[in-house]
Scaffold this motif. Sequence first.
Motif, mmCIF file in Angstrom:
data_model
loop_
_atom_site.group_PDB
_atom_site.id
_atom_site.type_symbol
_atom_site.label_atom_id
_atom_site.label_comp_id
_atom_site.label_asym_id
_atom_site.label_seq_id
_atom_site.Cartn_x
_atom_site.Cartn_y
_atom_site.Cartn_z
ATOM 1 N N TYR A 264 39.766 -6.474 -51.892
ATOM 2 C CA TYR A 264 38.732 -7.195 -52.641
ATOM 3 C C TYR A 264 39.186 -8.624 -52.917
ATOM 4 O O TYR A 264 40.329 -8.873 -53.297
ATOM 5 N N LEU A 265 38.267 -9.582 -52.738
ATOM 6 C CA LEU A 265 38.601 -10.998 -52.903
ATOM 7 C C LEU A 265 38.001 -11.626 -54.151
ATOM 8 O O LEU A 265 37.932 -12.851 -54.273
ATOM 9 N N GLY A 266 37.534 -10.787 -55.086
ATOM 10 C CA GLY A 266 37.073 -11.310 -56.367
ATOM 11 C C GLY A 266 35.610 -11.692 -56.417
ATOM 12 O O GLY A 266 35.141 -12.190 -57.444
ATOM 13 N N LEU A 267 34.865 -11.472 -55.327
ATOM 14 C CA LEU A 267 33.476 -11.911 -55.244
ATOM 15 C C LEU A 267 32.514 -10.762 -54.995
ATOM 16 O O LEU A 267 32.823 -9.800 -54.290
ATOM 17 N N TYR A 268 31.332 -10.915 -55.569
ATOM 18 C CA TYR A 268 30.150 -10.154 -55.167
ATOM 19 C C TYR A 268 29.170 -11.134 -54.532
ATOM 20 O O TYR A 268 29.140 -12.321 -54.900
ATOM 21 N N THR A 269 28.364 -10.648 -53.603
ATOM 22 C CA THR A 269 27.378 -11.514 -52.976
ATOM 23 C C THR A 269 26.073 -10.764 -52.749
ATOM 24 O O THR A 269 26.073 -9.540 -52.596
ATOM 25 N N ALA A 270 24.993 -11.515 -52.752
ATOM 26 C CA ALA A 270 23.672 -10.956 -52.471
ATOM 27 C C ALA A 270 22.952 -11.873 -51.501
ATOM 28 O O ALA A 270 23.050 -13.108 -51.614
ATOM 29 N N TYR A 271 22.252 -11.282 -50.525
ATOM 30 C CA TYR A 271 21.460 -12.030 -49.549
ATOM 31 C C TYR A 271 20.016 -11.553 -49.615
ATOM 32 O O TYR A 271 19.765 -10.362 -49.766
ATOM 33 N N LEU A 272 19.084 -12.469 -49.461
ATOM 34 C CA LEU A 272 17.678 -12.097 -49.352
ATOM 35 C C LEU A 272 16.906 -13.197 -48.641
ATOM 36 O O LEU A 272 17.358 -14.347 -48.567
ATOM 37 N N THR A 273 15.759 -12.837 -48.100
ATOM 38 C CA THR A 273 14.862 -13.784 -47.439
ATOM 39 C C THR A 273 13.737 -14.121 -48.399
ATOM 40 O O THR A 273 13.137 -13.221 -49.005
ATOM 41 N N ILE A 274 13.443 -15.418 -48.564
ATOM 42 C CA ILE A 274 12.407 -15.851 -49.502
ATOM 43 C C ILE A 274 11.421 -16.773 -48.777
ATOM 44 O O ILE A 274 11.753 -17.353 -47.740
ATOM 45 N N PRO A 275 10.209 -16.925 -49.304
ATOM 46 C CA PRO A 275 9.226 -17.817 -48.668
ATOM 47 C C PRO A 275 9.716 -19.260 -48.644
ATOM 48 O O PRO A 275 10.385 -19.720 -49.570
ATOM 49 N N ARG A 276 9.373 -19.954 -47.583
ATOM 50 C CA ARG A 276 9.702 -21.373 -47.475
ATOM 51 C C ARG A 276 8.681 -22.196 -48.242
ATOM 52 O O ARG A 276 7.489 -21.855 -48.246
ATOM 53 N N ALA B 114 26.420 -15.820 -54.866
ATOM 54 C CA ALA B 114 27.769 -15.275 -54.932
ATOM 55 C C ALA B 114 28.361 -15.599 -56.303
ATOM 56 O O ALA B 114 28.102 -16.670 -56.863
ATOM 57 N N PHE B 115 29.139 -14.676 -56.827
ATOM 58 C CA PHE B 115 29.756 -14.893 -58.136
ATOM 59 C C PHE B 115 31.017 -14.065 -58.253
ATOM 60 O O PHE B 115 31.175 -13.044 -57.580
ATOM 61 N N MET B 116 31.911 -14.496 -59.093
ATOM 62 C CA MET B 116 33.173 -13.802 -59.291
ATOM 63 C C MET B 116 33.012 -12.744 -60.382
ATOM 64 O O MET B 116 32.326 -12.953 -61.381
ATOM 65 N N LYS C 296 43.830 -14.815 -42.562
ATOM 66 C CA LYS C 296 44.595 -15.634 -43.504
ATOM 67 C C LYS C 296 43.685 -16.695 -44.114
ATOM 68 O O LYS C 296 43.168 -17.554 -43.412
ATOM 69 N N LEU C 297 43.493 -16.638 -45.405
ATOM 70 C CA LEU C 297 42.641 -17.588 -46.107
ATOM 71 C C LEU C 297 43.490 -18.710 -46.698
ATOM 72 O O LEU C 297 44.635 -18.494 -47.095
ATOM 73 N N PRO C 298 42.938 -19.920 -46.777
ATOM 74 C CA PRO C 298 43.684 -21.030 -47.395
ATOM 75 C C PRO C 298 44.042 -20.701 -48.843
ATOM 76 O O PRO C 298 43.323 -19.955 -49.521
ATOM 77 N N PRO C 299 45.129 -21.242 -49.351
ATOM 78 C CA PRO C 299 45.514 -21.006 -50.752
ATOM 79 C C PRO C 299 44.380 -21.403 -51.707
ATOM 80 O O PRO C 299 43.740 -22.440 -51.540
ATOM 81 N N GLY C 300 44.132 -20.553 -52.695
ATOM 82 C CA GLY C 300 43.118 -20.864 -53.690
ATOM 83 C C GLY C 300 41.707 -20.452 -53.325
ATOM 84 O O GLY C 300 40.785 -20.603 -54.141
ATOM 85 N N VAL C 301 41.517 -19.907 -52.117
ATOM 86 C CA VAL C 301 40.189 -19.440 -51.719
ATOM 87 C C VAL C 301 40.048 -17.978 -52.122
ATOM 88 O O VAL C 301 40.936 -17.175 -51.828
ATOM 89 N N PRO C 302 38.945 -17.626 -52.794
ATOM 90 C CA PRO C 302 37.765 -18.446 -53.077
ATOM 91 C C PRO C 302 37.750 -19.119 -54.458
ATOM 92 O O PRO C 302 36.816 -19.839 -54.770
ATOM 93 N N TRP C 303 38.783 -18.921 -55.260
ATOM 94 C CA TRP C 303 38.714 -19.306 -56.666
ATOM 95 C C TRP C 303 38.476 -20.801 -56.880
ATOM 96 O O TRP C 303 37.779 -21.193 -57.815
ATOM 97 N N LEU C 304 39.042 -21.644 -56.040
ATOM 98 C CA LEU C 304 38.934 -23.085 -56.250
ATOM 99 C C LEU C 304 37.503 -23.593 -56.223
ATOM 100 O O LEU C 304 37.190 -24.593 -56.874
#
Length: 402
Positions: free
Chosen positions: A177-189, A223-225, A343-351
């Motif tokens: 786990y990288l500390g994040l939750y995420t949600a995706y959805l399609t919305i009207p333009r 997305a949120f921590m 391998k993620l850069p240091p501080g990702v995703p928190w920064l």
Amino acid sequence: MINSEARKVLISGASIAGPTLAYWLAHYGFNVTVVERAPALRLGGQNIDVNGPAQLIAQKMGIEADIRAANTGELGLQLIGQDNQVVAAFPKDGAMSGTQELEIIRGDLVSILYERTKQNVTYWFGDSITALEQRPDQVNVTFSSGKTDTFQFVIAADGIRSRTRRLVFGEEPVFKYLGLYTAYLTIPRQKTDNDWWRWYTAVDRRIVMLRPDKQGTMRASVAFMAAEQAYDNLSAAEQKQMLKDKLAGAGWETERIVGALDDTADVYFDKVGQIKAPRWFDGRVAMIGDAAYCPTPLTGKGTTLAMVGAYLLAGELASHQDYQAAFVAYEKRMRPYVEAVQKLPPGVPWLVYPRTQLGVSLLNTVAGIVASKPVQEVFGLFTSTKSEKESQEDEIVLPDYQ
């Protein structure tokens, strides 16, 4: 090469890794079946990139032109400030743009792969694997529909929550786990929308994005921590209510997204993490794609790993008399690349998820400086002058299997 009597293969999952593997196995003369738990192709999803070695594989498959035709038309990345102003812009053709040459909606690539394979591959929709019994010369498979069949090999390509993986590998693969939750959805333009990837950072460690597609709608993501177990086991209705609460007071286009939540069933919600598996095969069962080595969307390489792993696994099975040697060769070629991508850069995703208004302002100020013309010109001096093809091939060697 594995003899023609031992070529019956079952693949679990009809997203990207599965159909790509199916294409190459069929190309080498295997008898391929793809089983998909959903009743039809799952054509939703967000923007994905067909980049690096995946682009070379798309060329080999003859689908690059189809991918280009389905390009989202995204112009680049804009970071949006607290007053709806553009604080930084990274055009598609710039040195630091997040928008790739082959930018496509996930469901569009799924459709392209299906159309490319449906004549030579058998697809079973609305069914899934419930039991696997490995024998020395075959795998006995039981399906949720009640039917049974035998295959020489079974490949799990059914995503980060792979049920097929669990049947064989149990809890051995680890979800990091990288500390994040995420949600995706399609919305009207709306008329106020444009063709940029717009990224808005709110206080309290929240990020909201809007990206264009070719269907006349917009792809929204939130997305949120949060703590890893914070939102486990929520129903679809509870997920929507939680997202409404999480977006309250965030600003920018969040009220619009909140309003769209009630009108759509197209909401994907999950934790963000990586799959770490010490081995990718057991007997006659192997795994590829997110089931084996999900790198997370943070890397922008999920599609690349899926297509590369599929290409290599098929090629090794076609090139070896001994299937165990084929699986070993696949993992030997693929694992160093996977480890490098994960391998993620240091501080990702928190920064990039600041908690305070000061933190958001500082982040936007830094982004504006990086996006400025002088900095971009300096950065351009240090970018590679290699051709695109050379740069792609540097990432991992793709053998020309016969």
